[in-house]
Scaffold this motif. Structure first.
Motif, PDB file in Angstrom:
ATOM      1  N   HIS A   1       0.786  -1.195   0.040  1.00 33.19           N
ATOM      2  CA  HIS A   1       0.057   0.011   0.145  1.00 33.19           C
ATOM      3  C   HIS A   1       0.930   1.353   0.085  1.00 33.19           C
ATOM      4  CE1 HIS A   1      -2.253   3.189   2.102  1.00 33.19           C
ATOM      5  NE2 HIS A   1      -3.274   2.733   1.197  1.00 33.19           N
ATOM      6  N   GLY A   2       1.830   1.159   0.777  1.00 28.73           N
ATOM      7  CA  GLY A   2       2.831   2.591   0.648  1.00 28.73           C
ATOM      8  C   GLY A   2       3.397   2.916  -0.585  1.00 28.73           C
ATOM      9  N   ILE A   3       3.680   1.553  -1.226  1.00 28.84           N
ATOM     10  CA  ILE A   3       4.293   1.602  -2.618  1.00 28.84           C
ATOM     11  C   ILE A   3       3.359   2.213  -3.785  1.00 28.84           C
ATOM     12  CG2 ILE A   3       5.516   0.555  -4.498  1.00 28.84           C
ATOM     13  CD1 ILE A   3       6.772  -1.267  -2.234  1.00 28.84           C
ATOM     14  N   VAL A   4       2.117   1.462  -3.977  1.00 30.26           N
ATOM     15  CA  VAL A   4       1.336   1.738  -4.894  1.00 30.26           C
ATOM     16  C   VAL A   4       0.021   2.701  -4.620  1.00 30.26           C
ATOM     17  CG1 VAL A   4       1.899  -0.404  -6.119  1.00 30.26           C
ATOM     18  CG2 VAL A   4       0.104  -0.520  -4.726  1.00 30.26           C
ATOM     19  N   HIS A   5      -0.311   2.663  -3.396  1.00 28.12           N
ATOM     20  CA  HIS A   5      -1.217   3.438  -2.736  1.00 28.12           C
ATOM     21  C   HIS A   5      -2.754   3.025  -3.345  1.00 28.12           C
ATOM     22  CE1 HIS A   5       1.747   6.000  -1.225  1.00 28.12           C
ATOM     23  NE2 HIS A   5       2.267   6.306  -2.557  1.00 28.12           N
ATOM     24  N   ASP A   6      -3.012   1.780  -3.220  1.00 30.11           N
ATOM     25  CA  ASP A   6      -4.379   1.208  -3.394  1.00 30.11           C
ATOM     26  C   ASP A   6      -4.694   0.546  -2.272  1.00 30.11           C
ATOM     27  OD1 ASP A   6      -6.255  -0.631  -4.350  1.00 30.11           O
ATOM     28  OD2 ASP A   6      -5.164  -1.410  -5.927  1.00 30.11           O
ATOM     29  N   ALA A   7      -6.074   1.430  -2.202  1.00 26.87           N
ATOM     30  CA  ALA A   7      -6.678   1.420  -0.834  1.00 26.87           C
ATOM     31  C   ALA A   7      -7.170  -0.087  -0.392  1.00 26.87           C
ATOM     32  CB  ALA A   7      -8.035   2.250  -0.794  1.00 26.87           C
ATOM     33  N   ARG A   8      -7.320  -0.817  -1.482  1.00 26.26           N
ATOM     34  CA  ARG A   8      -7.618  -2.070  -1.286  1.00 26.26           C
ATOM     35  C   ARG A   8      -6.785  -2.877  -0.309  1.00 26.26           C
ATOM     36  NH1 ARG A   8      -7.733  -5.305  -6.639  1.00 26.26           N
ATOM     37  NH2 ARG A   8      -5.956  -4.121  -6.719  1.00 26.26           N
ATOM     38  N   TYR A   9      -5.491  -2.620  -0.561  1.00 25.10           N
ATOM     39  CA  TYR A   9      -4.393  -3.362   0.002  1.00 25.10           C
ATOM     40  C   TYR A   9      -4.466  -3.017   1.647  1.00 25.10           C
ATOM     41  CZ  TYR A   9      -2.692  -4.327  -4.485  1.00 25.10           C
ATOM     42  OH  TYR A   9      -2.554  -4.661  -5.798  1.00 25.10           O
ATOM     43  N   LEU A  10      -4.673  -1.743   2.045  1.00 25.02           N
ATOM     44  CA  LEU A  10      -4.652  -1.487   3.583  1.00 25.02           C
ATOM     45  C   LEU A  10      -6.086  -1.961   3.802  1.00 25.02           C
ATOM     46  CD1 LEU A  10      -3.883   0.233   5.869  1.00 25.02           C
ATOM     47  CD2 LEU A  10      -4.785   2.336   4.692  1.00 25.02           C
ATOM     48  N   GLU A  11      -7.039  -1.910   3.228  1.00 24.32           N
ATOM     49  CA  GLU A  11      -8.346  -2.415   3.703  1.00 24.32           C
ATOM     50  C   GLU A  11      -8.235  -3.892   3.999  1.00 24.32           C
ATOM     51  OE1 GLU A  11     -10.976  -1.417   0.630  1.00 24.32           O
ATOM     52  OE2 GLU A  11     -11.051   0.608   1.229  1.00 24.32           O
ATOM     53  N   LEU A  12      -7.448  -4.851   3.079  1.00 24.75           N
ATOM     54  CA  LEU A  12      -7.565  -6.026   3.409  1.00 24.75           C
ATOM     55  C   LEU A  12      -6.397  -6.411   4.677  1.00 24.75           C
ATOM     56  CD1 LEU A  12      -8.268  -8.854   2.390  1.00 24.75           C
ATOM     57  CD2 LEU A  12      -6.223  -8.719   0.720  1.00 24.75           C
ATOM     58  N   ALA A  13      -5.381  -5.522   4.841  1.00 21.89           N
ATOM     59  CA  ALA A  13      -4.567  -5.722   6.055  1.00 21.89           C
ATOM     60  C   ALA A  13      -5.382  -5.489   7.018  1.00 21.89           C
ATOM     61  CB  ALA A  13      -3.488  -4.770   5.700  1.00 21.89           C
ATOM     62  N   VAL A  14      -6.109  -4.404   7.208  1.00 22.51           N
ATOM     63  CA  VAL A  14      -6.762  -4.197   8.368  1.00 22.51           C
ATOM     64  C   VAL A  14      -7.973  -5.294   8.670  1.00 22.51           C
ATOM     65  CG1 VAL A  14      -9.002  -2.487   9.116  1.00 22.51           C
ATOM     66  CG2 VAL A  14      -6.728  -1.685   8.106  1.00 22.51           C
ATOM     67  N   SER A  15      -8.657  -5.814   7.669  1.00 27.53           N
ATOM     68  CA  SER A  15      -9.505  -7.004   7.964  1.00 27.53           C
ATOM     69  C   SER A  15      -8.816  -8.089   8.503  1.00 27.53           C
ATOM     70  CB  SER A  15     -10.022  -7.402   6.567  1.00 27.53           C
ATOM     71  OG  SER A  15     -11.043  -8.423   6.650  1.00 27.53           O
ATOM     72  N   ALA A  16      -7.452  -8.375   7.918  1.00 24.61           N
ATOM     73  CA  ALA A  16      -6.711  -9.380   8.397  1.00 24.61           C
ATOM     74  C   ALA A  16      -6.257  -9.233   9.860  1.00 24.61           C
ATOM     75  CB  ALA A  16      -5.670  -9.832   7.624  1.00 24.61           C
ATOM     76  N   GLY A  17      -6.195  -8.115  10.222  1.00 26.94           N
ATOM     77  CA  GLY A  17      -5.645  -7.746  11.471  1.00 26.94           C
ATOM     78  C   GLY A  17      -6.647  -7.838  12.467  1.00 26.94           C
ATOM     79  N   ASP A  18      -8.000  -7.545  12.036  1.00 32.72           N
ATOM     80  CA  ASP A  18      -9.098  -8.040  12.803  1.00 32.72           C
ATOM     81  C   ASP A  18      -9.297  -9.288  13.343  1.00 32.72           C
ATOM     82  OD1 ASP A  18      -9.391  -5.193  13.253  1.00 32.72           O
ATOM     83  OD2 ASP A  18     -10.921  -4.988  11.629  1.00 32.72           O
ATOM     84  N   GLN A  19      -9.259 -10.324  12.264  1.00 33.53           N
ATOM     85  CA  GLN A  19      -9.014 -11.564  12.167  1.00 33.53           C
ATOM     86  C   GLN A  19      -7.931 -12.182  13.361  1.00 33.53           C
ATOM     87  OE1 GLN A  19     -11.202 -13.896  11.573  1.00 33.53           O
ATOM     88  NE2 GLN A  19      -9.855 -15.771  11.659  1.00 33.53           N
ATOM     89  N   LEU A  20      -6.532 -11.462  13.159  1.00 36.06           N
ATOM     90  CA  LEU A  20      -5.552 -11.936  13.950  1.00 36.06           C
ATOM     91  C   LEU A  20      -6.086 -11.468  15.423  1.00 36.06           C
ATOM     92  CD1 LEU A  20      -2.053 -10.983  13.298  1.00 36.06           C
ATOM     93  CD2 LEU A  20      -2.824 -11.006  15.736  1.00 36.06           C
ATOM     94  N   LEU A  21      -6.858 -10.628  15.854  1.00 32.54           N
ATOM     95  CA  LEU A  21      -7.247 -10.242  17.147  1.00 32.54           C
ATOM     96  C   LEU A  21      -8.099 -11.453  17.678  1.00 32.54           C
ATOM     97  CD1 LEU A  21      -8.103  -6.578  16.821  1.00 32.54           C
ATOM     98  CD2 LEU A  21      -6.231  -7.502  17.841  1.00 32.54           C
ATOM     99  N   THR A  22      -9.020 -12.266  16.908  1.00 36.49           N
ATOM    100  CA  THR A  22      -9.623 -13.354  17.402  1.00 36.49           C
ATOM    101  C   THR A  22      -9.012 -14.423  17.620  1.00 36.49           C
ATOM    102  OG1 THR A  22     -10.128 -14.395  15.123  1.00 36.49           O
ATOM    103  CG2 THR A  22     -11.417 -12.341  15.736  1.00 36.49           C
ATOM    104  N   TRP A  23      -7.655 -14.473  17.373  1.00 39.68           N
ATOM    105  CA  TRP A  23      -6.935 -15.671  17.672  1.00 39.68           C
ATOM    106  C   TRP A  23      -6.225 -15.532  18.992  1.00 39.68           C
ATOM    107  CZ3 TRP A  23      -4.869 -15.556  12.106  1.00 39.68           C
ATOM    108  CH2 TRP A  23      -5.769 -16.248  11.354  1.00 39.68           C
ATOM    109  N   ALA A  24      -6.330 -14.310  19.619  1.00 32.46           N
ATOM    110  CA  ALA A  24      -5.873 -14.044  20.955  1.00 32.46           C
ATOM    111  C   ALA A  24      -6.148 -14.731  22.240  1.00 32.46           C
ATOM    112  CB  ALA A  24      -6.037 -12.574  21.416  1.00 32.46           C
ATOM    113  N   GLU A  25      -5.674 -15.119  23.019  1.00 27.33           N
ATOM    114  CA  GLU A  25      -5.924 -15.965  24.191  1.00 27.33           C
ATOM    115  C   GLU A  25      -5.650 -15.051  25.361  1.00 27.33           C
ATOM    116  OE1 GLU A  25      -5.151 -19.963  26.807  1.00 27.33           O
ATOM    117  OE2 GLU A  25      -4.146 -19.718  24.669  1.00 27.33           O
ATOM    118  N   ASP A  26      -6.594 -15.108  26.303  1.00 27.67           N
ATOM    119  CA  ASP A  26      -6.416 -14.121  27.364  1.00 27.67           C
ATOM    120  C   ASP A  26      -5.923 -15.070  28.230  1.00 27.67           C
ATOM    121  OD1 ASP A  26      -6.744 -12.604  29.822  1.00 27.67           O
ATOM    122  OD2 ASP A  26      -8.651 -11.973  29.279  1.00 27.67           O
TER     123      ASP A  26
END
Length: 484
Positions: free
Chosen positions: A207-232
């Motif tokens: 995203h930092g190279i080509v500035h295509d918003a799709r890539y940032l949006e997808l990274a954010v979505s994957a980050g939210d999925q990563l949060l679901t894998w956290a164990e307290d």
């Protein structure tokens, strides 16, 4: 050099073992407390020469094609294009070698190998060299995201549109092949830098190279999925265990555990400002606080814990890996990024405390339970050399310069001179089989990575350090000298 006519089916095997009778065990054997040999590197030219001689050894495996060049991986039936031990990491080494030496020949090899990777990156999806996790070829160090790390760096260096097309094609692949989980997108169903953690870092980089918003949006979505894998795990601590769906164990350091997941979350926070990522990263830090063990000075985090939460012990000793993947040279990246993001000095002090822990176990000179006769960027003194050089860029302390010097001279002492203009480092790749040697050429596991860290030390010797880092490394690209 002719083009390989076809590639046979993948059958992962260890590299053909080196006959132990040809290895000087007095020099290359393993014993806890044993002192590694050392050889002086009196000048930057001497250090660069050692790296160049390693490149001559690697060149034996170079293969030409109409699409560019790649390298055979000795002992394997199949092509390895990944960053860990295959063509992407070796291409990156040649890019750095060209920048340090100014030699156009290395630049040409880097460019042509980048073009090959840009056209053939998909191959690794079905031909991952290890198969540690499901759909590993979609992931990081053994998959296409790691190839993307290298192509991004080479695109900035060469401005070559073949490479640019390959980069965008990898990004579009992730867009088209994202699966939907409880919280968002995923590909490997694994949090680690072997899996989706590295994909997130790649998408942010792209995203930092080509500035295509799709890539940032997808990274954010994957980050939210990563949060679901956290164990307290209590007291605000969050564990991110890559093995949770594979085996009943936990490796909490950078490559496969909470440290790496925390680093990815902080990267998301930097790009989005979304506090949920920073807060979860602080949870990962609290988890490491639960797991760390004090040393004579400083602390370290054990390599592995079992299902009952007990650290791996052998002969009454806790096993601490000291390298990048499972040791402080990698885990300190998370602490340093915490320092960058928060400005809280205690995280920098913990980086220093990890370095203290290394010295408490005798590194870089003396072997220990998790610092065996593997000298690589993954596991050994090459990892420590890059770490100490990085710390020197942060605060300019003579301590780091001395440790870098000692570590570089350890690598020089361990280099095997074949008498034909080449050097190599015979390594016992598998820690529990320290008498089984191989000669590897990859970035994480062999000569390319070892030589790359020597190039960094040569730049320090010149007093002109400049080293653009990959997305999994937060340390300064040049001398800053401000943290202290």
């Amino acid at each position: 050099m002719g083009e390989r006519a076809s590639v046979v089916g993948f059958r992962p095997v260890d590299l053909k073992p080196v006959d132990v009778r040809t290895v000087d065990l007095r020099k290359y054997g393993f014993e806890v407390g044993k002192r590694n040999p050392s050889r002086e590197l009196p000048s930057a030219d001497a250090t660069v020469e050692l790296a160049v001689r390693a490149s001559v050894f690697i060149e034996r495996y170079l293969r030409e094609t109409d699409d560019g060049v790649y390298w055979d991986k000795p002992g394997y039936d199949d092509t390895d294009l990944a960053i860990y031990g295959g063509a992407a990491g070796i291409s990156y080494f040649h890019l750095k070698l060209s920048q340090v030496t100014g030699d156009e020949r290395y630049r040409d090899i880097a460019l042509r190998s980048a073009r090959y990777l840009a056209k053939h990156w998909e191959y690794v999806i079905g031909h991952s060299p290890r198969g540690f996790i499901r759909d590993e070829g979609e992931g990081g160090y053994y998959g296409i995201a790691g190839i993307g790390f290298v192509l991004a760096e080479e695109y900035r260096a060469f401005h070559d549109e073949t490479i640019g097309d390959g980069l965008r094609a990898i990004g579009d692949h992730y867009v088209a092949h994202a699966l939907q989980g409880e919280g968002g997108a995923y590909w490997t169903d694994n949090i680690s830098l072997m899996g989706d953690g590295a994909v997130i870092l790649f998408l942010l980089e792209l995203h930092g190279i080509v500035h295509d918003a799709r890539y940032l949006e997808l990274a954010v979505s994957a980050g939210d999925q990563l949060l679901t894998w956290a164990e307290d795990t209590g007291d605000g601590a969050l564990d991110f265990n890559s093995f949770a769906k594979v085996e009943h164990l936990n490796e909490p350091n950078f490559e496969l555990g909470a440290a790496g997941a925390g680093y990815v979350l902080l990267s998301l926070f930097e790009h989005t400002g979304e506090e949920r990522y920073r807060d979860a990263a602080l949870g990962a830090w609290r988890r490491l606080e639960q797991l760390k063990r004090p040393q004579g000075k400083g602390f370290l985090i054990p390599y592995r814990f079992d299902a009952q939460g007990r650290p791996l012990e052998e002969d009454g000793r806790i096993v601490y890996y000291l390298g990048t993947c499972h040791g402080p040279a990698g885990t300190a990246r998370f602490y340093y990024k915490l320092y960058q993001v928060t400005g809280d000095r205690r995280y920098w002090e913990q980086v220093v405390a990890l370095a203290d822990g290394l010295e408490a176990l005798g590194a870089p000179e003396r072997q220990s339970a998790g610092y065996w006769n593997s000298y690589t960027y993954c596991c050994g003194p090459a990892a420590l050399l890059q770490f100490y050089v990085a710390l020197y860029q942060v605060d300019g302390s003579p301590r780091w310069l001395d440790l870098a010097k000692r570590t570089a001279e350890t690598l020089a002492g361990l280099a095997e001179d074949a008498g034909d203009g080449t050097v190599d480092w015979p390594v016992a790749w598998t820690r529990v089989r320290p008498k089984e040697f191989s000669r590897r050429i990859g970035y994480f596991d062999g000569a390319a990575g070892i030589a790359s860290t020597l190039l960094q030390y040569a730049l320090v010797q010149r007093g002109a350090f400049e080293w653009d880092r990959l997305p999994d490394d937060p340390f300064p690209n040049h001398f800053a000298g401000t943290a202290a």
